[in-house]
Design an enzyme around this catalytic site. Structure first.
Site, short mmCIF file in Angstrom:
data_model
loop_
_atom_site.label_atom_id
_atom_site.label_comp_id
_atom_site.label_asym_id
_atom_site.label_seq_id
_atom_site.Cartn_x
_atom_site.Cartn_y
_atom_site.Cartn_z
N ASN A 65 0.86 -1.16 0.08
CA ASN A 65 -0.11 -0.03 -0.01
C ASN A 65 0.94 1.30 -0.13
OD1 ASN A 65 -2.28 1.50 -0.08
ND2 ASN A 65 -3.06 1.04 1.99
N GLU A 94 1.14 -3.12 -4.94
CA GLU A 94 1.00 -1.91 -4.68
C GLU A 94 2.10 -0.94 -4.34
OE1 GLU A 94 -2.98 0.27 -3.73
OE2 GLU A 94 -3.36 -1.54 -2.63
N TYR A 196 -1.03 -8.30 -8.84
CA TYR A 196 -1.80 -7.28 -8.01
C TYR A 196 -3.20 -7.30 -8.91
CZ TYR A 196 -3.87 -3.01 -5.99
OH TYR A 196 -4.78 -2.12 -5.54
N ASP A 236 -1.66 -9.95 -4.03
CA ASP A 236 -3.26 -9.78 -3.84
C ASP A 236 -3.94 -10.03 -4.68
OD1 ASP A 236 -5.52 -8.06 -3.02
OD2 ASP A 236 -4.53 -6.20 -2.87
N ASN A 238 -7.30 -10.10 -4.39
CA ASN A 238 -8.76 -9.43 -4.34
C ASN A 238 -9.81 -10.16 -4.46
OD1 ASN A 238 -8.75 -6.66 -3.60
ND2 ASN A 238 -7.58 -6.20 -5.69
N ASP A 356 -2.59 -1.81 5.05
CA ASP A 356 -3.85 -2.55 5.41
C ASP A 356 -3.65 -3.98 5.13
OD1 ASP A 356 -3.88 -1.99 2.64
OD2 ASP A 356 -5.85 -1.13 2.63
N HIS A 357 -2.73 -4.48 4.43
CA HIS A 357 -2.28 -6.00 4.31
C HIS A 357 -1.41 -6.39 4.98
CE1 HIS A 357 -4.73 -6.31 0.23
NE2 HIS A 357 -4.76 -4.95 0.49
#
Length: 386
Positions: A65, A94, A196, A236, A238, A356-357
């Protein structure tokens, strides 16, 4: 998944850094590393007189992030974690560092932007951090967006040079995926893919549902045709595959943006937990014969350490968590899975290092050495070479 951070404060300009941001000089096609791998499963460390691995077995994935923010604000803690875990390969998502190239000029997604004072300063911050004791033993490959958005990076220990590195799902030798979402590194006995995956969004629009459907279709095609070697797919992704992969299923299933409800019920809910996404993901796993390494080892839900993404500690998403970061491995590697762990816990984001990960790790069993196998190095072999 997104959270908001305060803007980065500038603290002076720097001269253009001379450190390279990628291993060796790279052309605009796949990176080929020509090596002659040893015949045995291990080679001998002459100084320490102990066997060394031929290929990577310890992997880490993390959505940072904003890699720059992590370097600025969380680097001592994160490097201490890396030193402790000692992964052979680190996959970052990210990155949020723009690709090299002046405004209006073609971009080079393998290089960090450095054509103005601000970008030179940011590149210098990154290259200085990667020159420290922890990361100097890694080579790094970047796949970057044109702006501070998305992007991926792959760090591989220099003692494990990949045979080939590419940056797309289509097999073309020169193109990067849009927004720098893919890096694939091929080793002697497997390939690892860092991705990602685009967020599904909330509406049936070109940059939301439609983009994600196209991505899932292409990813499925890539997995189905990549059968010559076992695959490790990480990043990630998602999506939370099952209800066990989210902390509050009812909350995520009923989530809406500004009261909007998609016409197709399977598209309703939190991006990453809609039924349509979960079905497509399940189809990729089943038809691609991929194993979810974490769920393979952890059958029960762990409300403390079983999620890789956590909502903002303030607001309605406080305590709402999802498992959207994965290691998926080909069935051929199933019996080699030793560990797959989440390294963050709790709603206060302990072990998330400012993101946040949280990082997720995978460890595979090292190849076993048969003492009777003539290809192995024994003391007689070593003596003969002295």
């Amino acid at each position: 998944m997104k959270r908001f951070f305060q803007p980065v404060k500038k603290d002076g300009s720097f001269k253009k850094p001379t450190l390279s941001s990628s291993p060796s000089s790279l052309a605009d096609d796949d990176v080929e590393t020509k090596t002659s791998p040893p015949a045995a499963a291990f080679v001998e460390d002459e100084q320490n007189n102990k066997p060394q691995k031929k290929e990577p077995t310890k992997f880490l994935t993390w959505n940072a992030n904003s890699f720059l923010l992590r370097v600025k604000n969380n680097w001592p803690q994160f490097t201490k974690f890396i030193d402790s875990l000692d992964p052979d390969v680190i996959a970052i998502q990210e990155v949020r560092m723009p690709a090299a190239g002046a405004k209006g000029a073609p971009k080079n997604p393998r290089e960090l932007k450095d054509d103005n004072n601000s970008s030179r300063e940011e590149k210098l911050i990154i290259t200085r951090a990667l020159s420290g004791p922890t990361f100097r033993k890694y080579d790094v490959w970047w796949s970057l967006s044109d702006s501070k958005y998305a992007g991926t990076a792959l760090f591989v220990k220099k003692c494990f040079p990949p045979k080939k590195v590419s940056f797309n799902l289509d097999g073309s030798v020169s193109k990067h995926e849009a927004d720098g979402r893919v890096i694939v590194a091929e080793f002697e006995s497997f390939r690892i893919m860092n991705t990602y995956v685009p967020n599904n969004g909330w509406k049936d629009e070109e940059n939301a549902f439609q983009r994600r459907r196209k991505w899932d279709k292409r990813m499925k095609e890539f997995v189905l045709k990549s059968t010559d070697k076992p695959l490790i797919w990480c990043g990630d992704l998602n999506v939370s595959h099952e209800e066990i992969d989210v902390s509050h299923p009812d909350f995520f299933q009923s989530a809406k943006l500004n009261g909007y409800i998609p016409p197709n019920k399977e598209d309703c809910g939190q991006p990453g937990f809609t039924l349509s996404e979960r079905k497509r993901f399940g189809s990729i796993l089943k038809e691609g014969k991929l194993i979810d390494a974490y769920r393979f080892l952890h059958k029960e839900q762990d409300m403390e350490r079983g999620f890789s993404w956590s909502g903002h500690p303030i607001g309605k998403y406080r305590g709402k968590r999802m498992r959207i970061d994965y290691f998926l491995v080909s069935e051929k590697l199933k019996d080699k899975i030793v560990k797959c762990e989440m390294h963050g816990q709790g709603i206060e984001l302990e072990g998330f290092y400012g993101s946040d990960h949280c990082p997720v790790s995978l460890e595979l069993a090292e190849p076993t050495v048969d003492a009777n196998n003539s290809s192995n190095l024994n003391q007689n072999d070593l003596s003969a070479n002295i």
